[in-house]
Write a protein that holds these residues in place. Structure first.
Motif, PDB file in Angstrom:
ATOM      1  N   HIS A  88      14.989  14.123  45.450  1.00 50.18           N
ATOM      2  CA  HIS A  88      15.336  15.530  45.583  1.00 50.18           C
ATOM      3  C   HIS A  88      16.626  15.762  44.805  1.00 50.18           C
ATOM      4  O   HIS A  88      17.594  15.024  44.973  1.00 50.18           O
ATOM      5  CB  HIS A  88      15.547  15.909  47.054  1.00 50.18           C
ATOM      6  N   TYR A  89      16.619  16.763  43.931  1.00 53.86           N
ATOM      7  CA  TYR A  89      17.836  17.113  43.197  1.00 53.86           C
ATOM      8  C   TYR A  89      18.523  18.264  43.920  1.00 53.86           C
ATOM      9  O   TYR A  89      17.890  19.298  44.139  1.00 53.86           O
ATOM     10  CB  TYR A  89      17.512  17.594  41.785  1.00 53.86           C
ATOM     11  N   PRO A  90      19.793  18.117  44.265  1.00 54.83           N
ATOM     12  CA  PRO A  90      20.478  19.255  44.863  1.00 54.83           C
ATOM     13  C   PRO A  90      20.640  20.378  43.836  1.00 54.83           C
ATOM     14  O   PRO A  90      20.899  20.115  42.668  1.00 54.83           O
ATOM     15  CB  PRO A  90      21.847  18.691  45.271  1.00 54.83           C
ATOM     16  N   GLN A 113      17.194  22.151  47.491  1.00 51.05           N
ATOM     17  CA  GLN A 113      16.817  20.851  46.935  1.00 51.05           C
ATOM     18  C   GLN A 113      15.543  21.026  46.132  1.00 51.05           C
ATOM     19  O   GLN A 113      14.565  21.577  46.641  1.00 51.05           O
ATOM     20  CB  GLN A 113      16.517  19.850  48.072  1.00 51.05           C
ATOM     21  N   VAL A 114      15.539  20.544  44.900  1.00 58.41           N
ATOM     22  CA  VAL A 114      14.293  20.506  44.136  1.00 58.41           C
ATOM     23  C   VAL A 114      13.533  19.251  44.557  1.00 58.41           C
ATOM     24  O   VAL A 114      14.039  18.136  44.396  1.00 58.41           O
ATOM     25  CB  VAL A 114      14.559  20.450  42.612  1.00 58.41           C
ATOM     26  N   HIS A 115      12.342  19.442  45.101  1.00 67.39           N
ATOM     27  CA  HIS A 115      11.527  18.302  45.534  1.00 67.39           C
ATOM     28  C   HIS A 115      10.774  17.776  44.316  1.00 67.39           C
ATOM     29  O   HIS A 115       9.581  18.031  44.151  1.00 67.39           O
ATOM     30  CB  HIS A 115      10.557  18.728  46.625  1.00 67.39           C
ATOM     31  N   ALA A 116      11.492  17.067  43.448  1.00 67.87           N
ATOM     32  CA  ALA A 116      10.901  16.630  42.173  1.00 67.87           C
ATOM     33  C   ALA A 116       9.829  15.565  42.395  1.00 67.87           C
ATOM     34  O   ALA A 116       8.759  15.618  41.806  1.00 67.87           O
ATOM     35  CB  ALA A 116      11.991  16.101  41.249  1.00 67.87           C
ATOM     36  N   VAL A 117      10.129  14.595  43.253  1.00 66.71           N
ATOM     37  CA  VAL A 117       9.182  13.530  43.597  1.00 66.71           C
ATOM     38  C   VAL A 117       9.215  13.413  45.110  1.00 66.71           C
ATOM     39  O   VAL A 117      10.288  13.320  45.707  1.00 66.71           O
ATOM     40  CB  VAL A 117       9.573  12.191  42.925  1.00 66.71           C
ATOM     41  N   GLY A 147       0.013  15.156  34.524  1.00 71.26           N
ATOM     42  CA  GLY A 147       0.143  16.363  35.349  1.00 71.26           C
ATOM     43  C   GLY A 147       0.938  17.395  34.572  1.00 71.26           C
ATOM     44  O   GLY A 147       1.542  17.079  33.549  1.00 71.26           O
ATOM     45  N   GLU A 148       0.938  18.628  35.103  1.00 74.20           N
ATOM     46  CA  GLU A 148       1.622  19.713  34.401  1.00 74.20           C
ATOM     47  C   GLU A 148       3.126  19.462  34.316  1.00 74.20           C
ATOM     48  O   GLU A 148       3.699  18.736  35.139  1.00 74.20           O
ATOM     49  CB  GLU A 148       1.400  21.025  35.143  1.00 74.20           C
ATOM     50  N   SER A 149       3.743  20.163  33.390  1.00 74.10           N
ATOM     51  CA  SER A 149       5.188  20.105  33.249  1.00 74.10           C
ATOM     52  C   SER A 149       5.863  20.463  34.576  1.00 74.10           C
ATOM     53  O   SER A 149       5.466  21.415  35.242  1.00 74.10           O
ATOM     54  CB  SER A 149       5.578  21.107  32.160  1.00 74.10           C
ATOM     55  N   GLY A 150       6.846  19.677  34.978  1.00 73.84           N
ATOM     56  CA  GLY A 150       7.588  19.960  36.204  1.00 73.84           C
ATOM     57  C   GLY A 150       7.041  19.266  37.443  1.00 73.84           C
ATOM     58  O   GLY A 150       7.610  19.402  38.525  1.00 73.84           O
ATOM     59  N   CYS A 151       5.966  18.471  37.316  1.00 70.76           N
ATOM     60  CA  CYS A 151       5.367  17.870  38.518  1.00 70.76           C
ATOM     61  C   CYS A 151       6.086  16.590  38.943  1.00 70.76           C
ATOM     62  O   CYS A 151       5.769  16.019  39.992  1.00 70.76           O
ATOM     63  CB  CYS A 151       3.884  17.616  38.326  1.00 70.76           C
ATOM     64  N   GLY A 152       7.038  16.104  38.146  1.00 72.82           N
ATOM     65  CA  GLY A 152       7.820  14.952  38.583  1.00 72.82           C
ATOM     66  C   GLY A 152       7.546  13.664  37.830  1.00 72.82           C
ATOM     67  O   GLY A 152       8.011  12.589  38.227  1.00 72.82           O
ATOM     68  N   LYS A 153       6.853  13.744  36.717  1.00 80.48           N
ATOM     69  CA  LYS A 153       6.510  12.540  35.960  1.00 80.48           C
ATOM     70  C   LYS A 153       7.754  11.843  35.421  1.00 80.48           C
ATOM     71  O   LYS A 153       7.942  10.637  35.608  1.00 80.48           O
ATOM     72  CB  LYS A 153       5.577  12.892  34.777  1.00 80.48           C
ATOM     73  N   SER A 154       8.603  12.624  34.726  1.00 77.14           N
ATOM     74  CA  SER A 154       9.792  12.004  34.129  1.00 77.14           C
ATOM     75  C   SER A 154      10.743  11.477  35.190  1.00 77.14           C
ATOM     76  O   SER A 154      11.353  10.412  35.013  1.00 77.14           O
ATOM     77  CB  SER A 154      10.532  13.013  33.244  1.00 77.14           C
ATOM     78  N   THR A 155      10.865  12.204  36.283  1.00 75.42           N
ATOM     79  CA  THR A 155      11.751  11.742  37.349  1.00 75.42           C
ATOM     80  C   THR A 155      11.259  10.402  37.905  1.00 75.42           C
ATOM     81  O   THR A 155      12.058   9.497  38.178  1.00 75.42           O
ATOM     82  CB  THR A 155      11.843  12.805  38.467  1.00 75.42           C
ATOM     83  N   THR A 156       9.954  10.259  38.045  1.00 81.06           N
ATOM     84  CA  THR A 156       9.388   8.993  38.512  1.00 81.06           C
ATOM     85  C   THR A 156       9.751   7.872  37.534  1.00 81.06           C
ATOM     86  O   THR A 156      10.226   6.803  37.942  1.00 81.06           O
ATOM     87  CB  THR A 156       7.853   9.115  38.636  1.00 81.06           C
ATOM     88  N   ASN A 203       6.825  26.766  43.402  1.00 79.53           N
ATOM     89  CA  ASN A 203       8.253  26.478  43.356  1.00 79.53           C
ATOM     90  C   ASN A 203       8.570  25.132  44.010  1.00 79.53           C
ATOM     91  O   ASN A 203       8.398  24.969  45.216  1.00 79.53           O
ATOM     92  CB  ASN A 203       8.962  27.614  44.105  1.00 79.53           C
ATOM     93  N   PRO A 204       9.078  24.165  43.230  1.00 80.79           N
ATOM     94  CA  PRO A 204       9.383  22.859  43.825  1.00 80.79           C
ATOM     95  C   PRO A 204      10.593  22.899  44.766  1.00 80.79           C
ATOM     96  O   PRO A 204      10.888  21.916  45.445  1.00 80.79           O
ATOM     97  CB  PRO A 204       9.656  21.971  42.605  1.00 80.79           C
ATOM     98  N   LEU A 205      11.298  24.053  44.796  1.00 86.80           N
ATOM     99  CA  LEU A 205      12.391  24.202  45.765  1.00 86.80           C
ATOM    100  C   LEU A 205      11.823  24.401  47.165  1.00 86.80           C
ATOM    101  O   LEU A 205      12.495  24.151  48.160  1.00 86.80           O
ATOM    102  CB  LEU A 205      13.235  25.444  45.430  1.00 86.80           C
TER     103      LEU A 205
HETATM  104  P1  ADP Z   1       7.878  16.438  34.430  1.00 83.31           P
HETATM  105  O1  ADP Z   1       8.388  15.253  33.678  1.00 83.31           O
HETATM  106  O2  ADP Z   1       6.567  16.198  35.110  1.00 83.31           O
HETATM  107  O3  ADP Z   1       7.839  17.668  33.591  1.00 83.31           O
HETATM  108  P2  ADP Z   1      10.426  16.312  35.852  1.00 83.31           P
HETATM  109  O4  ADP Z   1      10.458  15.020  36.572  1.00 83.31           O
HETATM  110  O5  ADP Z   1      11.168  16.424  34.596  1.00 83.31           O
HETATM  111  O6  ADP Z   1       8.880  16.735  35.633  1.00 83.31           O
HETATM  112  O7  ADP Z   1      10.954  17.460  36.819  1.00 83.31           O
HETATM  113  C1  ADP Z   1      10.445  17.642  38.139  1.00 83.31           C
HETATM  114  C2  ADP Z   1      11.195  18.782  38.787  1.00 83.31           C
HETATM  115  O8  ADP Z   1      12.563  18.390  38.970  1.00 83.31           O
HETATM  116  C3  ADP Z   1      11.225  20.058  37.979  1.00 83.31           C
HETATM  117  O9  ADP Z   1      11.175  21.147  38.880  1.00 83.31           O
HETATM  118  C4  ADP Z   1      12.554  19.992  37.277  1.00 83.31           C
HETATM  119  O10 ADP Z   1      13.041  21.283  36.994  1.00 83.31           O
HETATM  120  C5  ADP Z   1      13.410  19.294  38.307  1.00 83.31           C
HETATM  121  N1  ADP Z   1      14.512  18.506  37.720  1.00 83.31           N
HETATM  122  C6  ADP Z   1      14.379  17.493  36.817  1.00 83.31           C
HETATM  123  N2  ADP Z   1      15.575  16.960  36.521  1.00 83.31           N
HETATM  124  C7  ADP Z   1      16.485  17.642  37.255  1.00 83.31           C
HETATM  125  C8  ADP Z   1      17.926  17.574  37.409  1.00 83.31           C
HETATM  126  N3  ADP Z   1      18.645  16.656  36.757  1.00 83.31           N
HETATM  127  N4  ADP Z   1      18.519  18.453  38.263  1.00 83.31           N
HETATM  128  C9  ADP Z   1      17.779  19.360  38.934  1.00 83.31           C
HETATM  129  N5  ADP Z   1      16.452  19.479  38.851  1.00 83.31           N
HETATM  130  C10 ADP Z   1      15.808  18.646  38.023  1.00 83.31           C
END
Ligand code: ADP
Ligand code: MG
Length: 324
Positions: A16-18, A30-34, A51-60, A278-280
């Motif tokens: 979760h990103y604050p 909190q953004v529930h990214a993963v 998955g679509e943009s914003g679903c949490g792939k990069s964060t994982t 909204n992931p928030l």
């Molecule tokens: P993807 O790679 O699937 O597009 P991300 O993992 O980049 O997804 O992002 C998942 C969610 O977390 C999105 O809503 C994105 O806006 C949010 N997010 C990613 N990085 C940050 C960050 N550093 N601070 C706040 N929110 C973030």
């Protein structure tokens, strides 16, 4: 579970990103990214995360690389729990986990020569034989030796991505996390880079996590696919199984979108209407229910559990014993 056949094990990963607002940066959400992601990767396979943009792939991917600190869950690398390790404790494993990112331009220092960029990991780790290793690696990724003294700005997008791949591989990693490695490239160059990654996997015995929003790309390169939606894996199967018999309504919608005219152009049109939730404030129950054409009454209140359906695992109420 410590299985010798498993390189990487991610259990119930949460990030979760604050969200800070205003002058004093008070946390307003909190953004529930993963939000509870579990998967494992065996040696030699390519796990596609789609998955679509914003679903949490990069964060994982970043959590596995230890570029972000998880909020919860655990990450085991070859039987060692790495999510809580300090930089010093992580040192022995650093070499083994490498990454290739989407934009080779921003990840390459424009003031360093190609040879210096590829050699950098060797310098950081104090490894000798730089010149030979760099030229060997340039040849392996298909970069002409004459480019050694060039700068990133003088290279094409495809060549820059080859530099990023060479830099990732020079440490002979076990696993490479490829995060949209071809998404910024022209379509004609994309397939060259995909084919290069395939060849390198075979020749060097690599394992990949391959992150992409593009199902066509994932179908081409992955041996197994995990489909993510709003911070969760909703379906996982061997690639052939997933594409022949998609189970989750979201996977089916994504697959239908691959048939739209130009899937290479950014985010797929999933035909799912309305904006991505909204992931928030993720929806209760199944996160996909507001966009699902097959939702049952319980989908808006009860979170579905992951279950095996023939050769796939799916998180969907449609596959419960008691489903109508
Ligand atoms: P993807 O790679 O699937 O597009 P991300 O993992 O980049 O997804 O992002 C998942 C969610 O977390 C999105 O809503 C994105 O806006 C949010 N997010 C990613 N990085 C940050 C960050 N550093 N601070 C706040 N929110 C973030
Ligand atoms: Mg991403």
């Amino acid at each position: 579970m410590s299985d010798a056949k498993v390189l990487l094990e991610v259990n119930n990963l949460i990030k979760h990103y604050p969200v800070r607002r205003g002058l004093f940066g008070r946390v307003s959400g909190q953004v529930h990214a993963v939000d509870g992601v579990t998967f494992s990767v065996a040696p030699g396979e390519t796990l596609g995360l789609v998955g679509e943009s914003g679903c949490g792939k990069s964060t994982t991917g970043k959590a596995v690389l230890k570029l972000v600190e998880p909020t919860g869950g655990s990450i085991n690398w070859r039987g060692t729990r790495i999510d809580g390790l300090s930089a010093a404790e992580m040192r022995p494993f650093r070499r083994e986990l490498q990454a290739v990112f989407q934009d080779p331009y921003s990840s390459l220092n424009p003031r360093k020569s190609i040879a210096a960029i590829i050699a950098l990991p060797l310098r950081v780790h104090g490894i000798a034989g730089e010149r030979e290793k760099v030229s060997e690696m340039m040849e392996l990724v298909g970069l002409p030796a004459r480019l050694a003294d060039s700068y990133p700005g003088q290279l094409s997008g495809g060549q820059r991505q080859r530099v990023a791949i060479a830099r990732a591989l020079i440490m002979r990693p076990e696993i490479v996390i490829c995060d949209e490695p071809t998404s910024a490239l022209d379509v004609s160059v994309q397939s060259q880079i995909l084919n290069l990654l395939q060849r390198l996997r075979r020749e060097l015995g690599l394992t990949y996590i391959f992150i992409s929003h593009n199902l066509a790309v994932v179908e081409h390169i992955a041996t197994r696919v995990a489909v993510m939606y709003l911070g969760r894996i909703v379906e996982e199967a061997e690639t052939a199984t997933l594409f022949a018999a998609p189970r989750h309504p979201y996977t089916r919608a994504l697959l239908a979108s691959v048939l739209t005219p130009d899937p290479a152009l950014g985010i797929p049109d999933t035909g799912l209407g309305i904006a991505f939730p909204n992931p928030l404030d993720p929806p209760p129950g199944c996160r996909f229910h507001p966009r699902c054409g097959e939702a049952l009454p319980r989908c808006s209140t009860q979170a579905p559990r992951r279950r095996a359906v023939e050769r796939s695992t799916v998180e969907c109420h449609l596959y419960e014993e008691s489903a109508p």
